[in-house]
Design an enzyme around this catalytic site. Structure first.
Site, PDB file in Angstrom:
ATOM      1  N   HIS A 182       0.832  -1.200   0.000  1.00 28.17           N
ATOM      2  CA  HIS A 182       0.000   0.000   0.000  1.00 28.17           C
ATOM      3  C   HIS A 182       0.873   1.258   0.000  1.00 28.17           C
ATOM      4  O   HIS A 182       2.027   1.217   0.463  1.00 28.17           O
ATOM      5  CB  HIS A 182      -0.911  -0.019   1.234  1.00 28.17           C
ATOM      6  CG  HIS A 182      -1.866   1.127   1.284  1.00 28.17           C
ATOM      7  ND1 HIS A 182      -1.686   2.191   2.131  1.00 28.17           N
ATOM      8  CD2 HIS A 182      -2.992   1.366   0.575  1.00 28.17           C
ATOM      9  CE1 HIS A 182      -2.681   3.053   1.935  1.00 28.17           C
ATOM     10  NE2 HIS A 182      -3.480   2.569   1.003  1.00 28.17           N
ATOM     11  N   THR A 184       1.161   3.635   1.879  1.00 28.60           N
ATOM     12  CA  THR A 184       1.722   4.039   3.173  1.00 28.60           C
ATOM     13  C   THR A 184       2.826   3.106   3.666  1.00 28.60           C
ATOM     14  O   THR A 184       3.406   3.351   4.721  1.00 28.60           O
ATOM     15  CB  THR A 184       0.621   4.051   4.248  1.00 28.60           C
ATOM     16  OG1 THR A 184       0.006   2.757   4.259  1.00 28.60           O
ATOM     17  CG2 THR A 184      -0.418   5.116   3.964  1.00 28.60           C
ATOM     18  N   LYS A 185       3.097   2.036   2.944  1.00 27.50           N
ATOM     19  CA  LYS A 185       4.076   1.062   3.417  1.00 27.50           C
ATOM     20  C   LYS A 185       5.473   1.347   2.850  1.00 27.50           C
ATOM     21  O   LYS A 185       5.603   2.130   1.893  1.00 27.50           O
ATOM     22  CB  LYS A 185       3.612  -0.354   3.041  1.00 27.50           C
ATOM     23  CG  LYS A 185       2.193  -0.707   3.511  1.00 27.50           C
ATOM     24  CD  LYS A 185       2.031  -0.654   5.021  1.00 27.50           C
ATOM     25  CE  LYS A 185       0.945  -1.536   5.580  1.00 27.50           C
ATOM     26  NZ  LYS A 185      -0.421  -0.987   5.539  1.00 27.50           N
ATOM     27  N   VAL A 186       6.500   0.710   3.426  1.00 25.46           N
ATOM     28  CA  VAL A 186       7.894   0.984   3.006  1.00 25.46           C
ATOM     29  C   VAL A 186       8.138   0.757   1.522  1.00 25.46           C
ATOM     30  O   VAL A 186       8.871   1.497   0.888  1.00 25.46           O
ATOM     31  CB  VAL A 186       8.933   0.102   3.738  1.00 25.46           C
ATOM     32  CG1 VAL A 186       9.720   0.861   4.728  1.00 25.46           C
ATOM     33  CG2 VAL A 186       8.345  -1.110   4.333  1.00 25.46           C
TER      34      VAL A 186
END
Ligand SMILES: *Cc1c(COP(=O)(O)O)cnc(C)c1O
Length: 377
Positions: A182, A184-186
């Site tokens: 997603h 928002t993920k790293v």
């Protein structure tokens, strides 16, 4: 003070012009989805980068979790943690499985293996732990309980991309692991996710499930779903992968800077770093303890007034959401998880967060009363 809002995270985006050639290839091939060339290349590249045997890409991490549960035919009750994003429990609910919430370890915020056995019933079929903030669970203790009671283990590894313990990627643990790509993920593909599997046979089964259960033109073996990642998302993943190590280095810098400056602030504590080969610095949670002049919520709102948008991950607990509270057979929320949820605050962390921005955040946390009172006058 600068008005530019600082969010808990900001996606890493490679230079746009570097993405154009990928799009041109897609336009040429006219392959938009259904296991096209970009999809195949990304699966191969991720297996190599992560050092895992097989990986099946998905359109998001939630569908990956749902499908992992289907692939192992999990039913009944599954033991999990309330200290996570709601998708962890939702994936169970969508499979008609009852989540059973077990308390967390106060030193890691991951499920406490010592409390799992007491929650096992004749209906328990699996454990679904979360590597919270990318910190690996006590995988050995969890596996030995699973072996003793003949349970499957499916990791919600949404936070754990790029994390390595002494044996390699933490995504290799359990029967299956699901990861999220997603925004928002790293590591992000805008939306996306994957299941890490131990062998080709399991991967083939998962591939069928993510494509409506279709095996060939005339054979449908399961009520599968559409979980496929598109060629555009896969192409973006290939480009992101070129920058991932740089992005992780940027996060590491922010993490060290916070640690070196915040450790002397009375009433602010944080998790002791685990002994890892490689961490991904996906989040920077602090605990606002009683000695601190403000409560967690007061600090959260003070930062917000100053355009710094931390997040109270994970407050409220999943077990506090009305949809889970209504399930009367679920026990009340466990104590330690409740306490941590009331104290935790995740500070902004992303590769390109500037020193000036970090200093502004630290200054507010160091001298909250100065800012709070000057704000009032
Ligand atoms: C982000 C996240 C998910 C869901 O992933 P999506 O790709 O957004 O569907 C699941 N579990 C946890 C713990 C997450 O943080």
């Amino acid at each position: 003070m600068s008005d530019k809002p600082i969010y808990v995270t900001e996606p890493f985006l490679p230079p746009l012009e570097e993405f154009i050639p990928y799009l041109e290839k897609i336009w040429e091939s006219k392959r938009l989805t259904n296991n096209g060339p970009m999809h195949q290349q990304l699966e191969e590249a991720l297996c190599e980068y992560l050092g895992v045997p097989e990986i099946a890409l998905f359109n998001n991490g939630t569908i990956a979790l749902l499908t992992a549960l289907q692939a192992l035919r999990i039913t009944g009750e599954v033991i999990t943690t309330p200290f996570s994003f709601v998708a962890t429990a939702h994936a169970l609910t969508w499979n008609d499985i009852t989540p059973v919430f077990v308390d967390i370890d106060p030193n890691t915020f991951n499920i406490d293996p010592n409390k799992i056995e007491a929650a096992i019933t004749p209906r328990t079929t699996a454990i679904m732990p979360v590597h919270c903030y990318g910190n690996p669970c006590d995988v050995d203790a969890i596996q030995s309980i699973a072996d003793k009671y003949n349970l499957k283990v499916i990791y919600d590894a949404a936070h754990a991309f790029g994390v390595q313990d002494e044996g390699g990627s933490v995504l290799r643990h359990g029967d299956l692991s699901a990861v999220s790509f997603h925004a928002t993920k790293v590591f992000n593909t805008f939306e996306g996710g994957a299941i890490i599997c131990p062998d080709k046979k399991t991967k083939q089964h998962i591939n069928n499930l993510k494509n409506f259960g279709i095996v060939d033109e005339v054979t449908v073996v399961a009520a599968g779903i559409n979980g496929k990642m598109s060629e555009v998302n896969a192409a973006f993943g290939l480009l992101q992968l070129k920058y991932i190590d740089k992005a992780l280095d940027g996060r590491k810098f922010v993490d060290s800077y916070y640690r070196s400056t915040l450790h002397e602030v009375p009433g602010i504590s944080f998790l002791t770093p685990l002994d890892l080969e490689k961490h991904n610095f996906s989040y920077f949670p602090i605990l606002v303890e009683d000695e601190y002049p403000l409560s967690r919520n007061e600090l959260y709102f003070l930062l917000k007034e100053n355009n710094i948008h931390g997040r109270r991950y994970f407050y409220p607990l999943i077990s506090e959401a009305s949809t889970y509270r209504q399930q009367s057979h679920i026990n009340p929320s466990p104590d330690i998880a409740l306490r941590v949820a009331d104290k935790v605050l995740c500070l902004p962390i992303y590769p390109h967060l500037s020193i000036e921005e970090i200093d502004k955040i630290i200054q507010l946390i160091r001298q909250p009363t100065a800012v709070a009172s000057s704000h009032e006058t």
